[in-house]
Design an enzyme around this catalytic site. Structure first.
Site, PDB file in Angstrom:
ATOM      1  N   LYS A   1      -8.709 -25.740  47.209  1.00  0.00           N
ATOM      2  CA  LYS A   1      -8.919 -26.711  48.091  1.00  0.00           C
ATOM      3  C   LYS A   1      -7.651 -26.749  48.600  1.00  0.00           C
ATOM      4  CE  LYS A   1     -13.261 -27.289  48.587  1.00  0.00           C
ATOM      5  NZ  LYS A   1     -14.018 -25.666  47.750  1.00  0.00           N
ATOM      6  N   ASP A   2      -6.299 -27.000  47.459  1.00  0.00           N
ATOM      7  CA  ASP A   2      -5.051 -27.298  48.055  1.00  0.00           C
ATOM      8  C   ASP A   2      -4.901 -26.235  48.945  1.00  0.00           C
ATOM      9  OD1 ASP A   2      -5.457 -28.772  46.283  1.00  0.00           O
ATOM     10  OD2 ASP A   2      -4.593 -28.310  44.646  1.00  0.00           O
TER      11      ASP A   2
END
Ligand code: PLP
Length: 511
Positions: free
Chosen positions: A128-129
């Site tokens: 997700k980063d």
């Protein structure tokens, strides 16, 4: 008129790319506006009106560029209303500020069996980063570009990974505040600590008494409450969301497909122009859809293999053309893929059918009846690009153990699902093309299930002792963001009832 229009759409020799809704209710929208709006007014998702195309020279050139430069090339093709300077600034704040623990940002790790694309070197150790470090920068720049002076309040309900990655990405970004609700009965001890220790003057974290559905329903109710929206608007605050339907979350993910191909060219695994496959652990269909965009742009990708856990709604869909969410929901050891509605599939259907009315009808059937069926023509088209498979928890654990024994490499539970489905794909099709397994989380993030899969004794070990144990097996250091939790100060202790979420949001918005 036509001539004038084409002049307007040309800027600095770059054709301006506009966005429209998958459901036909909006078009001609600039990317900055699409990123601010998140969802189109008709409830559809924003998609590019045309597909940028690149040639092999563009791809070969990438072998000589850093990840940040690769990102600037790809983003420049999609976000044509941003200047190159604006994009470079956004990209550098996302990937260049030392928050990733590998300067290659998304390195390809060569195993004997498959190359593995590691997307978890960011601050929260999950993929997700890759998007949530960049989205806040793109959003803040969009506010400035469009002259929007309202303060934006981002509301998130999380079952774990998204909440922390969003907090980390939005912390201290000006003109934006972020409030994350997580269920008291739903996140792991590590995830809880990750969120409750979050620093930043614009962040707030609140535990909701209940499960994930309670938290998510609470957030949805706030979004659809007109009175609430008007009270905020009176104070010059607008609500927005950070979930994966925003175009600003999807576009950063296209970059790493190109980046992986360039890295395989560099290390001699493939020749320029040679087609490869990717196998992607899939939930909301955002990650794999980015691979589809890369293919449509001209990256030599033959098949995208869609890997699911026991929540195998996508496997069935890509095999039969029937999307049916009316089935049991399974809690698995790969929780970020425990999803029965894959929102980004709507974008794929829009591109493949070019028929907004049809897409709108299918989505209506999905929300009213929980089911829709695409025609055989559409299914055949999808099958040209996608292959799908799924594995259960037992097979996932077996794969983690076998890969460790053969390769001395520890996969997390989500990546192991993709690894096993990739093997099944090879067995079923006999394909000899190089295949990249996309790896979406560090094994440390899901250390309990990983240790269990490796047959290690966990009795009596707390979270940190388990991390240490995994580190000694894996022979690689615990990521800084997880190791530092042991001594980090708890900054957020608020707990509320489900009925109090709205008040919590209003208090934070106007403080
Ligand atoms: C979110 C997530 C996925 C699923 O990605 P989608 O884009 O939702 O398909 C897979 N693995 C991990 C670890 C994730 O956090």
């Amino acid at each position: 008129m036509a001539a004038k229009r084409s002049v307007v759409r040309e800027r600095n020799g770059v054709t301006e790319l506009k966005y429209r809704s998958t459901r036909g209710g909006a078009s001609g929208i600039a990317s900055a506006e699409a990123i601010i709006q998140g969802l189109a007014v008709d409830g559809g998702l924003f998609v590019p009106e045309e597909m940028p195309a690149v040639g092999m020279d563009f791809i070969e050139e990438m072998t000589r560029l850093s990840y940040e430069e690769r990102a600037a090339r790809i983003l420049g093709l999609f976000l044509t209303d941003y200047t190159q300077e604006e994009l470079a600034g956004c990209i550098s704040r996302a990937y260049g500020s030392g928050k990733f623990d590998d300067v290659r940002i998304a390195p390809v790790h060569m195993l004997k069996e498959f190359p593995v694309l590691e997307l978890w070197h960011g601050p929260t150790s999950a993929f997700k980063d890759m998007a949530l470090q960049l989205l806040p920068q793109l959003l803040q720049t969009a506010l400035r570009k469009t002259g929007e002076n309202a303060e934006i309040l981002i509301l998130v309900a999380t079952s774990g990974d998204t909440g922390k990655a969003a907090l980390e990405g939005f912390a201290d970004v000006e003109q934006i505040k972020i409030l994350v609700f997580y269920p008291t009965g739903g996140v792991s001890k590590i995830q809880n600590l990750q969120m409750c220790t979050q620093k930043g003057k614009n962040v707030c974290v609140v535990a909701v008494k209940g499960n994930f559905d309670d938290a998510q329903n609470g957030v949805k109710a706030i979004f659809s409450d007109k009175d609430f929206g008007e009270r905020l608007a009176a104070k010059n605050v607008k609500l927005s969301s950070a979930n994966s339907i925003n175009w600003g979350r999807l576009v950063p993910q296209i970059v790493y497909y190109f980046s992986a191909y360039a890295d395989l060219l560099t290390n001699g695994t493939i020749q320029a122009g040679e087609a490869i496959d990717f196998c992607v652990p899939t939930g909301n269909f955002g990650d794999i859809l980015a691979g589809y965009y890369a293919k449509r742009m001209g990256l030599p990708v033959a098949k995208l293999v869609c890997a699911s856990n026991s929540n195998n709604v996508l496997t069935d869909f890509l095999q039969t053309g029937v999307y049916d969410r009316q089935r049991d929901f399974h809690k698995t050891i790969s929780p970020s893929m425990d999803i029965l509605i894959s929102s980004n599939l709507e974008r794929l259907l829009c591109h493949e059918t070019k028929d907004a009315a049809k897409v709108k009808d299918w989505m209506q059937q999905l929300s009213e009846k929980g089911r829709y069926e695409v025609g055989d023509d559409v299914l055949q088209k999808l099958k040209e690009t996608f292959w799908a498979g799924w594995v259960d928890d037992a097979a996932t654990k077996k794969t983690i153990r076998e890969v460790f024994e053969k390769e001395r490499y520890v996969l997390d539970t989500h990546s192991a699902v993709a690894y096993r489905v990739a093997q099944k794909y090879k067995e079923a099709t006999g394909s000899s093309r190089p295949l990249v397994v996309v790896s979406t989380a560090s094994p440390y993030k899901f250390n309990e299930s990983v240790l269990e899969a490796l047959g290690e004794e966990r009795a009596g070990l707390d979270e940190f002792a388990q991390l240490d144990k995994l580190a000694s097996l894996n022979e690689s250091p615990i990521p800084q963001g997880l190791a530092s939790l042991k001594t980090a100060e708890i900054l957020h202790r608020a707990v509320c009832e489900k009925a109090e979420m709205r008040t919590a949001a209003e208090d934070f918005a106007t403080q």
